[in-house]
Design a protein around this motif. Structure first.
Motif, mmCIF file in Angstrom:
data_model
loop_
_atom_site.group_PDB
_atom_site.id
_atom_site.type_symbol
_atom_site.label_atom_id
_atom_site.label_comp_id
_atom_site.label_asym_id
_atom_site.label_seq_id
_atom_site.Cartn_x
_atom_site.Cartn_y
_atom_site.Cartn_z
ATOM 1 N N GLY A 8 -10.395 8.175 1.192
ATOM 2 C CA GLY A 8 -9.004 8.433 1.590
ATOM 3 C C GLY A 8 -8.509 9.731 0.995
ATOM 4 N N ARG A 10 -0.788 4.809 -11.413
ATOM 5 C CA ARG A 10 0.077 5.968 -11.378
ATOM 6 C C ARG A 10 -0.656 7.276 -11.597
ATOM 7 N NH1 ARG A 10 2.608 1.734 -12.807
ATOM 8 N NH2 ARG A 10 4.296 1.163 -11.421
ATOM 9 N N ARG A 28 8.368 10.442 -12.374
ATOM 10 C CA ARG A 28 9.336 9.377 -12.551
ATOM 11 C C ARG A 28 10.117 9.534 -13.838
ATOM 12 N NH1 ARG A 28 8.057 4.018 -9.423
ATOM 13 N NH2 ARG A 28 7.689 5.081 -7.455
ATOM 14 N N CYS A 41 10.940 1.281 -14.114
ATOM 15 C CA CYS A 41 10.952 0.338 -12.997
ATOM 16 C C CYS A 41 9.519 -0.010 -12.622
ATOM 17 C CB CYS A 41 11.668 0.924 -11.793
ATOM 18 S SG CYS A 41 13.421 1.041 -12.039
ATOM 19 N N GLY A 42 9.231 -1.281 -12.627
ATOM 20 C CA GLY A 42 7.875 -1.698 -12.309
ATOM 21 C C GLY A 42 6.937 -1.575 -13.489
ATOM 22 N N THR A 74 6.986 3.577 3.680
ATOM 23 C CA THR A 74 8.400 3.474 3.353
ATOM 24 C C THR A 74 8.511 3.000 1.910
ATOM 25 O OG1 THR A 74 8.334 1.262 4.231
ATOM 26 C CG2 THR A 74 9.206 2.945 5.671
ATOM 27 N N GLY A 75 9.592 3.323 1.279
ATOM 28 C CA GLY A 75 9.790 2.871 -0.092
ATOM 29 C C GLY A 75 10.540 3.891 -0.908
ATOM 30 N N LEU A 76 10.531 3.689 -2.222
ATOM 31 C CA LEU A 76 11.247 4.568 -3.125
ATOM 32 C C LEU A 76 10.290 5.587 -3.709
ATOM 33 C CD1 LEU A 76 13.643 2.572 -5.450
ATOM 34 C CD2 LEU A 76 14.193 4.003 -3.503
ATOM 35 N N MET A 90 8.654 -1.361 -7.727
ATOM 36 C CA MET A 90 7.660 -0.331 -8.011
ATOM 37 C C MET A 90 7.731 0.813 -7.004
ATOM 38 S SD MET A 90 4.275 -2.426 -9.064
ATOM 39 C CE MET A 90 4.337 -4.105 -9.621
ATOM 40 N N GLY A 91 8.606 0.703 -6.030
ATOM 41 C CA GLY A 91 8.779 1.789 -5.080
ATOM 42 C C GLY A 91 7.968 1.639 -3.813
ATOM 43 N N GLU A 92 6.989 0.754 -3.835
ATOM 44 C CA GLU A 92 6.157 0.570 -2.643
ATOM 45 C C GLU A 92 6.666 -0.619 -1.841
ATOM 46 O OE1 GLU A 92 3.986 2.661 -1.739
ATOM 47 O OE2 GLU A 92 4.044 3.875 -3.549
ATOM 48 N N CYS A 93 7.903 -0.512 -1.402
ATOM 49 C CA CYS A 93 8.581 -1.672 -0.834
ATOM 50 C C CYS A 93 7.905 -2.191 0.426
ATOM 51 C CB CYS A 93 10.028 -1.330 -0.557
ATOM 52 S SG CYS A 93 10.822 -0.563 -1.967
ATOM 53 N N ALA A 94 7.189 -1.323 1.146
ATOM 54 C CA ALA A 94 6.567 -1.752 2.389
ATOM 55 C C ALA A 94 5.373 -2.657 2.126
ATOM 56 C CB ALA A 94 6.142 -0.536 3.207
ATOM 57 N N PHE A 95 4.920 -2.698 0.876
ATOM 58 C CA PHE A 95 3.708 -3.454 0.584
ATOM 59 C C PHE A 95 3.975 -4.670 -0.301
ATOM 60 C CE2 PHE A 95 2.547 0.866 1.558
ATOM 61 C CZ PHE A 95 1.505 0.704 2.446
ATOM 62 N N GLU A 130 0.631 -6.488 -10.206
ATOM 63 C CA GLU A 130 -0.208 -5.529 -10.929
ATOM 64 C C GLU A 130 -0.854 -6.242 -12.112
ATOM 65 O OE1 GLU A 130 1.837 -2.057 -12.384
ATOM 66 O OE2 GLU A 130 -0.045 -1.027 -12.836
ATOM 67 N N ILE A 180 -3.550 -3.006 -8.579
ATOM 68 C CA ILE A 180 -2.349 -3.507 -7.910
ATOM 69 C C ILE A 180 -2.737 -4.227 -6.632
ATOM 70 C CG2 ILE A 180 -0.162 -2.890 -6.855
ATOM 71 C CD1 ILE A 180 0.219 -0.775 -8.768
ATOM 72 N N LEU A 223 -3.772 -2.204 -3.298
ATOM 73 C CA LEU A 223 -2.747 -1.343 -2.701
ATOM 74 C C LEU A 223 -3.330 0.019 -2.367
ATOM 75 C CD1 LEU A 223 0.265 -0.691 -2.061
ATOM 76 C CD2 LEU A 223 0.450 0.127 -4.377
ATOM 77 N N TYR A 224 -4.155 0.523 -3.268
ATOM 78 C CA TYR A 224 -4.698 1.858 -3.080
ATOM 79 C C TYR A 224 -5.576 1.902 -1.837
ATOM 80 C CZ TYR A 224 -6.905 6.289 -4.042
ATOM 81 O OH TYR A 224 -7.354 7.569 -3.940
ATOM 82 N N LYS A 276 -3.365 1.778 1.286
ATOM 83 C CA LYS A 276 -2.571 2.980 1.561
ATOM 84 C C LYS A 276 -3.402 4.106 2.141
ATOM 85 C CE LYS A 276 0.844 4.605 -0.824
ATOM 86 N NZ LYS A 276 2.281 4.485 -0.788
ATOM 87 N N LYS A 277 -4.723 3.994 2.007
ATOM 88 C CA LYS A 277 -5.575 5.029 2.586
ATOM 89 C C LYS A 277 -5.468 4.999 4.078
ATOM 90 C CE LYS A 277 -9.576 4.112 0.653
ATOM 91 N NZ LYS A 277 -10.749 4.063 -0.194
#
Lengths: 605, 117
Positions: free
Chosen positions: A46, A106, A116, A122-123, A362-364, B64-69, B74, B84, B112-113, B116-117
């Motif tokens: 990827g 991360r 960040r 967060c998280g 989508t997301g933050l 964690m910011g990855e709201c779509a997933f 973790e 994750i 998750l990783y 996301k690919k």
């Protein structure tokens, strides 16, 4: 058998555009040729997140990354590196960031563009355990302020950091604190504005839910700096989880002696209470928010006097947004000079965006100021799904505007967005593709502001309503050229004469779409057609000869308006069609197009 | 009475504690909860007790910011290695418990990783 060496080729979208898959074939052929296939494995992976250096080839276990690899370089890499173990320095990636072993999510490359600060905890930590916040340097900013600095020095530090209000306006936070500090009064207040109302923005909620203590700490620091002993957090009642965690955090902070009387034995007292808002958008405006806390109807008033002079119950008050506050403890711990090196000169730091709309991830996200829109949309957001074309990026919610695809290489900060006719806003970022109608988008946001206008001043109450009427008329096919002029004149009138920020910014979506997408307005008004096929009254679907007869459209049509045998061109009965667009979305070859009604009649008689 | 020394002490103790054993973080912002994170959290809690797993700290964290997933789980091992898992359900969490927590095998299919690919 275990291979001696791995060659990894980036198969991400961006590198594939640079023909990375052709490279893979070439490498495989050459390895075959040199009879190395037992020794070496080649695979595509990827995106490495280093798209601007693509195509990328990585060789393990040496952990060497090659950038901008071309077909003609393959031979050199194989002969020199793979066979003779000599790294091809010429192609080696400049920045040796990936040399160290990747540990944890991360550190994966795709997250490297993010930084960040606001969302640092967060998280990562439990929002219910104050100890974990302390373990991540929590309350050390407060203790530094209380013991090592005078209030004037604290304000100076925030001023030097260049932190600007993250709620939308981008006013320098340090200056705001200074105004409040200079007021002579025995009672002052600190308010945290957590009335996050922009549709599609939820960064404040994420901070309150994931890291509530950072807000409490920042408010206490602000209280010390301006000389306030009481803080209020004005949070929407629609955020039950945030409220629960804030209450829990406040209770814990009192138990630990980090709020209340004599904090950390420094003889500084500070209390924090919650005030719940019932979700009126206008209460995000600071004077309306103050009115609401006082128990009055949430309506803005004229400024000046600014809240720093006469705010809550007539006392000097400092109001900051959640995201702004979340930056304060870090600035105190790491210093202003650390903070103002991040981001751009005039907008230091980072900004959190809520990515939404037509985008893969989508997301933050949180990026340093000055990151380009392209990096946000393609590198972090993963691009537009279904190979559609990017049309516009909407920032700033109902107060912002649309940025066209041409401006995608603009670095994001407060001033550049303003120049483009949009604004930072609280950080909602909606990505729109070719299937979005810009007139309809402007109508959507205006519909929101019409609902949320408090009604106190006429331009906002009546002006936005009239503008919406015109937009509705245009979307329904009744628009005239005169309407367009009227719309523009009204928009500028509302912008210039409204009382508060809500009214002053409400016409922005209309003004910016009129400026950048005039052709779409003209298509609606003159040609009576909606190019994107969104406005129902102006859209007729039509199946072109490109139809391959796959039957997908017929299967997806909810009213059975499409007929046809497999492998023959299908037909659409316009009398049955409800213009939902499901067929257009289902069509794999793009054979379904939208046409204006008259043309349709001529074509089909 | 709270003072600076005590603050430093709490910081040190908690930091050490957070590094001990395996830490499981469930993303429980509103986005996670809406996607079903609370059920997953409760389930993991029960499973850890039922299997008598030692040195595992289950905790809820913010978005964690990855709201779509979402829901996201973790798992951070004692060596700091993080994994994750995304789009967790109770059934998938069961697989993760069996593979990762009990047998120490990472389940790449829910990573998750990878997704996301």
């Amino acid at each position: 058998m275990l291979e001696r060496m791995q060659i990894v080729i980036c198969g991400g979208e961006s590198c594939q555009n640079y023909k990375s898959l052709e490279l893979k074939d070439a490498i495989e052929n050459m390895i075959e040729e040199k009879k190395l296939s037992d020794d070496i494995i080649v695979h595509a992976t990827g995106c490495f997140g280093l798209c601007e250096k693509g195509p990328i080839i990585a060789i393990y276990p040496d952990e060497v990354f090659y950038e901008h690899v071309k077909l003609k370089d393959i031979q050199e890499i194989i002969e020199s590196h793979v066979i003779n173990q000599i790294v091809v320095e010429r192609l080696k990636i400049q920045d040796p960031i990936t040399q160290k072993r990747l540990k944890g999510f991360r550190q994966f490359d795709i997250f490297r563009k993010q930084k960040r600060i606001t969302l640092r905890n967060c998280g990562v930590i439990s929002p219910l355990k104050i100890e974990e916040y302390i373990a991540h340097d929590g309350y050390f900013g407060l203790s530094k302020a209380l013991f090592d600095m005078t209030p004037i020095e604290v304000v100076e530090e925030i001023k030097t950091s260049g932190l600007r209000g993250r709620g939308g306006g981008g006013f320098p936070t340090g200056l705001k604190w200074e105004f409040a500090q200079k007021q002579k009064s025995d009672v002052k207040y600190v308010i945290c504005n957590a009335d996050e109302g922009d549709p599609g923005a939820f960064m404040d909620r994420a901070v309150l839910e994931g890291d509530p203590h950072s807000i409490l700490e920042a408010m206490a620091i602000c209280g010390y700096a301006i000389g306030a002993k009481q803080g209020y957090i004005y949070v929407r009642a629609e955020y039950p989880v945030a409220i629960e965690r804030l209450n829990h955090a406040i209770k814990q902070a009192y138990e630990f002696g980090l709020l209340g009387k004599n904090i950390l034995n420094s003889s500084f007292d500070f209390d924090i209470e919650l005030r719940l808002g019932s979700g009126a958008f206008v209460c995000g405006e600071e004077t309306a928010l103050i009115a609401s806390i006082e128990g009055n109807r949430g309506m803005p008033r004229l400024k000046p006097p600014f809240p720093a002079v006469s705010g809550l119950w007539g006392k000097p008050t400092n109001v900051n947004n959640v995201e702004t506050f979340a930056n304060v403890p870090v600035i105190m711990v790491k210093g202003a000079s650390w903070f103002n090196k991040i981001g751009t000169k005039d907008s230091p730091g980072t900004k959190v965006f809520a990515l939404g709309g037509k985008i893969k991830n989508t997301g933050l996200i949180e990026v340093p100021m000055g990151t380009t829109l392209r990096e946000v949309v393609y590198d972090i957001g993963g691009g537009i799904p279904n190979r559609k074309k990017l049309k516009a990026i909407q920032t700033g919610g109902p107060s912002g505007g649309c940025i066209t695809a041409d401006s995608i290489d603009t670095p994001i900060d407060f001033d550049t967005l303003k120049k483009l006719g949009s604004m930072m806003g609280s950080g909602g970022m909606i990505i729109m593709d070719e299937d979005n109608c810009m007139v309809d988008a402007a109508r959507f946001y205006l519909d929101f502001t019409v609902d949320e206008s408090c009604g106190k001043c006429t331009p906002c109450r009546e002006g936005t309503k009239r503008m919406l009427d015109i937009l509705n008329r245009i979307c329904e096919g009744g628009g005239t050229m005169e309407d367009l002029d009227k719309l523009e004149a009204l928009a500028h009138m509302v912008q210039e004469t409204s009382l508060c920020g809500l009214g002053q910014t409400a016409p922005n979506p209309v003004i910016s779409t009129l400026k950048h997408f005039k052709d779409e307005y003209l298509a609606h008004v003159v040609d009576k057609t909606c190019p994107a096929g969104v406005c129902r009254e102006l859209t007729n679907f039509y199946i072109t000869d490109q139809c391959v007869g796959c039957t997908k459209c017929a299967v997806n049509c909810p009213v059975g308006a499409i007929t046809g045998w497999p492998n023959t061109i299908h037909k659409l009965d316009l009398n049955l069609c409800i213009r939902c667009g499901a067929c257009k979305q289902a069509c794999p070859v793009g054979a379904i197009v939208t046409k204006k009604p008259i043309e349709e009649v001529l074509n089909h008689g | 009475m709270m003072n600076y020394q005590k603050l430093v002490q709490i910081k040190k103790e908690t930091k050490d504690k957070m590094k001990q054993g395996t830490r499981i973080q469930v993303g429980m912002g509103t986005c996670g909860i809406a996607a079903g994170a609370r059920e997953v959290f409760e389930f993991l809690n029960d499973e850890i007790k039922r299997n008598n797993l030692k040195d595992i700290h289950l905790t809820e964290v913010g978005c964690m910011g990855e709201c779509a997933f979402e829901p996201l789980v973790e798992i951070i091992g004692p060596d700091g290695d993080s994994m994750i898992y995304c789009r967790m359900t109770v059934d998938r969490a069961q697989e993760v418990v069996d593979a990762h927590l009990i047998n120490g095998i990472k389940l790449e299919k829910y990573s998750l990783y990878r997704l996301k690919k």
